[in-house]
Write an enzyme that holds these catalytic residues in place. Structure first.
Site, mmCIF file in Angstrom:
data_model
loop_
_atom_site.group_PDB
_atom_site.id
_atom_site.type_symbol
_atom_site.label_atom_id
_atom_site.label_comp_id
_atom_site.label_asym_id
_atom_site.label_seq_id
_atom_site.Cartn_x
_atom_site.Cartn_y
_atom_site.Cartn_z
ATOM 1 C CE LYS A 293 -4.302 -1.906 1.743
ATOM 2 N NZ LYS A 293 -3.903 -3.340 1.848
HETATM 3 C C1 LIG Z 1 -4.511 -4.404 1.224
HETATM 4 C C2 LIG Z 1 -3.770 -5.684 1.176
HETATM 5 C C3 LIG Z 1 -4.126 -6.725 0.283
HETATM 6 C C4 LIG Z 1 -5.341 -6.647 -0.622
HETATM 7 O O1 LIG Z 1 -5.207 -5.735 -1.669
HETATM 8 P P1 LIG Z 1 -6.487 -5.210 -2.480
HETATM 9 O O2 LIG Z 1 -5.964 -4.247 -3.453
HETATM 10 O O3 LIG Z 1 -7.396 -4.608 -1.454
HETATM 11 O O4 LIG Z 1 -7.113 -6.415 -3.105
HETATM 12 C C5 LIG Z 1 -3.340 -7.857 0.237
HETATM 13 N N1 LIG Z 1 -2.262 -7.998 1.060
HETATM 14 C C6 LIG Z 1 -1.892 -7.024 1.924
HETATM 15 C C7 LIG Z 1 -0.719 -7.241 2.796
HETATM 16 C C8 LIG Z 1 -2.623 -5.837 2.022
HETATM 17 O O5 LIG Z 1 -2.252 -4.891 2.893
#
Ligand SMILES: *Cc1c(COP(=O)(O)O)cnc(C)c1O
Length: 437
Positions: free
Chosen positions: A106
């Site tokens: 993220k």
């Molecule tokens: C947010 C997140 C996901 C999921 O990603 P999306 O784009 O919401 O599908 C997967 N793994 C981790 C570690 C995350 O923080």
């Protein structure tokens, strides 16, 4: 290029407008009106190509308002960490997206969004206050993304006692333009406070307020870059010329939507596997053609515990609601908590590599795809978090000490600061009023 709401009831907007608004006035998510293809030469494995250069080429058609030179410098400021592709075994490669300050992918989207917002604010000499309600990971990525970014002050609202100590540490130790607000109650209380402030015309007289949640295009679009860069490294470092299968551990399906955009733009990808935990609504949708939203189920891969993924609307819009077409490009696999632990164990024993639970869901899904496909192509799994973030789960699977990365060691030693409120709106409003811009 302009952007349109998936609900089609609002007028089209520019990237700047979509970025600063977040959601369309009709309540829908913004999507690109068209997806333009890029020159296939971009993916040739030349030594000059970098994560930054590929990102600039892939993103510039979307952000026409930002000249290319400026886009380059936004990207350079946002992405000051590596994104390596590592080989796990003969067929499976991991794209390590977790080398940013909060150790999860993220960071990539949040940091780009922060720099892009700052770029537009600077040119108009405007200031902006951003509020984010968080149940954990989003808050820390946004806080770090906006830390020390000019023209922007950020309030992170989190439910007291309901996030992990490490997440709290990552959000409450920055200071400067980042204020952490600890709210008595649940995540929903935090979200309600944010919404109330957004609708408070009295507050808006003093300052421009917005929110920066995961549905913002400024966080989604930059993720397209992963897939051009992953492919580039596959060719350059591992001499694999076949079109890979790409596995994306998915919760709210933003990352997978970005991957699909990459394929539509011409990144040579054979297809996708959405790797989910017990929250398997999208898998059922792909099989039955009908999506049934559900309450989320708690699992070991908790950042993917989403019962009603908001980005499904974007995927449906990309494929013109044609589930047959979606199914040709995207398959889904659901992985249980037990299998997640087994995969952490197996990968550690076979490859001496420690997976976090989210990436383990991805690797388990990749192994399943290998069983059902003949002539399996190389598989790229998006490695979404560092295992040190999820030590309790990793320890259930294997008996090892995961060394803490420097970013975490530093955070652990910094003092915390947060403003504690009971959760009434008047209290929250006073906090906003009394803070300087
Ligand atoms: C947010 C997140 C996901 C999921 O990603 P999306 O784009 O919401 O599908 C997967 N793994 C981790 C570690 C995350 O923080």
């Amino acid at each position: 290029m302009r952007f349109i709401s998936v609900n089609k009831q609002s007028s089209t907007v520019t990237f700047r407008e979509a970025l600063l608004a977040g959601i369309a006035p009709d309540g829908g998510l913004y999507v690109p009106e068209t997806i333009s293809t890029v020159d296939a030469k971009l993916f040739e494995p030349t030594p000059q190509s970098t994560f930054h250069s590929i990102g600039t080429e892939l993103l510039s058609p979307f952000v026409e308002e930002i000249p290319k030179e400026e886009l380059k410098s936004i990207i350079a400021k946002a992405w000051d960490f590596p994104i390596p592709l590592v080989k796990l075994d003969e067929r499976i490669y991991l794209l390590e997206l977790f080398h940013g300050p909060t150790l999860a992918f993220k960071d990539v989207g949040a940091r780009f969004m922060a720099q892009a917002m700052s770029y537009f604010l600077e040119r108009r000499r405007q200031d902006l206050t951003i509020m984010v309600a968080t149940s954990g990971d989003t808050g820390s990525a946004v806080a770090h993304g906006f830390f020390n970014v000019p023209h922007i002050s950020v309030f992170i609202l989190y439910p007291s006692g309901k996030i992990s100590p490490l997440q709290e540490q990552q959000m409450t130790t920055l200071g400067g333009n980042i204020t952490a607000v600890e709210v008595e109650g649940t995540f929903d209380n935090c979200q309600r406070l944010v919404k109330q402030a957004l609708n408070d015309t009295d507050l808006q007289r003093d300052r421009t307020l917005t929110t920066a949640n995961s549905i913002n295009l400024g966080r989604l679009l930059p993720q397209i870059t992963y897939y051009g860069w992953g492919l580039n490294q596959l060719r350059k470092n591992f001499k694999q010329d076949e079109q890979p299968l790409v596995v994306v551990p998915s919760g709210n399906f933003g990352n997978l939507t970005a991957a699909a955009y990459a394929k539509w733009m011409g990144v040579p990808i054979r297809g996708f596997v959405a790797a989910t935990n017990a929250n398997d609504g999208v898998l059922n949708y792909l099989h039955s053609g009908t999506f049934v939203p559900r309450a989320s189920i708690q699992t070991y891969s908790n950042a993917m515990d989403v019962g009603n993924p908001s980005n499904l609307a974007r995927l449906q819009s990309l494929y013109a609601n044609d589930v047959q077409h979606l199914r040709r490009d995207i398959d889904a696999v659901s992985v249980s908590d037990e299998e997640t632990l087994q995969e952490i164990r197996r990968t550690y024993e076979k490859a001496n590599y420690i997976l976090d639970p989210h990436t383990a869901v991805g690797v388990a899904a990749a192994r399943r795809a290998q069983e059902w496909m003949t002539n399996t192509p190389p598989i790229i799994v998006a490695a979404t978090a560092h295992p040190a973030k999820f030590l309790d789960v990793v320890k259930k699977a294997i008996d090892v000490e995961v060394p803490l990365p420097a970013a975490l060691r530093e955070a652990i030693n910094r003092p915390r600061h947060s403003i504690k409120i009971r959760g009434e709106y008047s209290e929250w409003k006073r906090v906003l009023r009394e803070s300087k811009m």
